[in-house]
Design an enzyme around this catalytic site. Sequence first.
Site, PDB file in Angstrom:
ATOM      1  N   ASP A 220       0.842  -1.194   0.000  1.00  0.00           N
ATOM      2  CA  ASP A 220       0.000   0.000   0.000  1.00  0.00           C
ATOM      3  C   ASP A 220       0.877   1.244   0.000  1.00  0.00           C
ATOM      4  O   ASP A 220       2.068   1.186   0.304  1.00  0.00           O
ATOM      5  CB  ASP A 220      -0.875   0.023   1.265  1.00  0.00           C
ATOM      6  CG  ASP A 220      -0.025  -0.038   2.537  1.00  0.00           C
ATOM      7  OD1 ASP A 220       0.384   1.023   3.028  1.00  0.00           O
ATOM      8  OD2 ASP A 220       0.260  -1.160   3.018  1.00  0.00           O
ATOM      9  N   ASP A 222       1.535   4.300   2.194  1.00  0.00           N
ATOM     10  CA  ASP A 222       1.258   4.665   3.573  1.00  0.00           C
ATOM     11  C   ASP A 222       0.309   5.869   3.569  1.00  0.00           C
ATOM     12  O   ASP A 222       0.072   6.491   2.526  1.00  0.00           O
ATOM     13  CB  ASP A 222       2.572   4.982   4.290  1.00  0.00           C
ATOM     14  CG  ASP A 222       2.490   4.793   5.793  1.00  0.00           C
ATOM     15  OD1 ASP A 222       1.944   3.762   6.224  1.00  0.00           O
ATOM     16  OD2 ASP A 222       2.970   5.662   6.523  1.00  0.00           O
TER      17      ASP A 222
END
Length: 304
Positions: A220, A222
């Site tokens: 992902d 952050d």
Amino acid sequence: MDYSKPFSLEDARIGVLGGSGLYSMEGLENLREVEVDTPYGKPSDDLRIGSLEDIEVVFLARHGRNHTFTPTEVPYRANIWALRSLGVRWILSPSAVGSLQEEIRPLDMVVPDQFIDRTHQRPLSFFANGAVAHVSMADPFCLNLSRLLIEIGEKLMPEGRQLHRGGIYLAMEGPAFSTRAESNLYRSWGCKVIGMTNHTEARLAREAEIAYASLSMVTDYDCWSQEQSNVSVEMVIDNLKSNAEVGNRIMISTIQKIAQTRPKSEAHTALRDGLMTQKEKVPNKTRKKLDLFTSPYWGNFEQS
């Protein structure tokens, strides 16, 4: 073979510390499980030993095969001691990370070359209680292992996904993800990825004279990226599953290359110039706990 005694790299095994989403390793044959007791307690799980062509591999799920240890609770010293006691001299560490830079996208991978440590609840050394050692951490990842991961990983990455060479891994305590302010601070420091485990392992592996390298698999962006969804467990798990297959292929090919080349590392002699305390001044209880690492320099404790 008795792996508690000195041996050459020709006899050594390769260790894999599987992170979130990687609780086993495909491709290993003749698997057997070994329970190891250590001076630092129980490891995260039983260690699984299997063969890949002409080399033995020791696999350990750092969070346990059912993911029962938080990043803080992982018994890092027991894990590294157990791997070293089974003859491991190289560790590959596939692990989940978040991206701190736009160009490092989810499902990309990074082979980092530096750390910044923001943990604060971890035992970071085997040395205490009357024995002091200072090992060099200027280059915390083994350069030779990292080079192999890069060369092989670049060839095996699927189209549209990239393997990035080098970068700073920000190690945070966890288990909660970052605040947005923290995430932006780490970006301003030039960090590339953020994770919760590798720094502690790398420090201890260096003291144990084990070469260590990380394959950081991005799940992902952050939370710094407000254009992206905030980090969620569901998002991370979905991307973990996608990364696992590619990561496993890279691990297998890298292990095969290690078996062919048996690369030497500065880590393999890290204690040679790092031991500060004279062995005669070290309490026997401490000598015994450290004997697995210090016997090449202090002599075997049981025979001294």
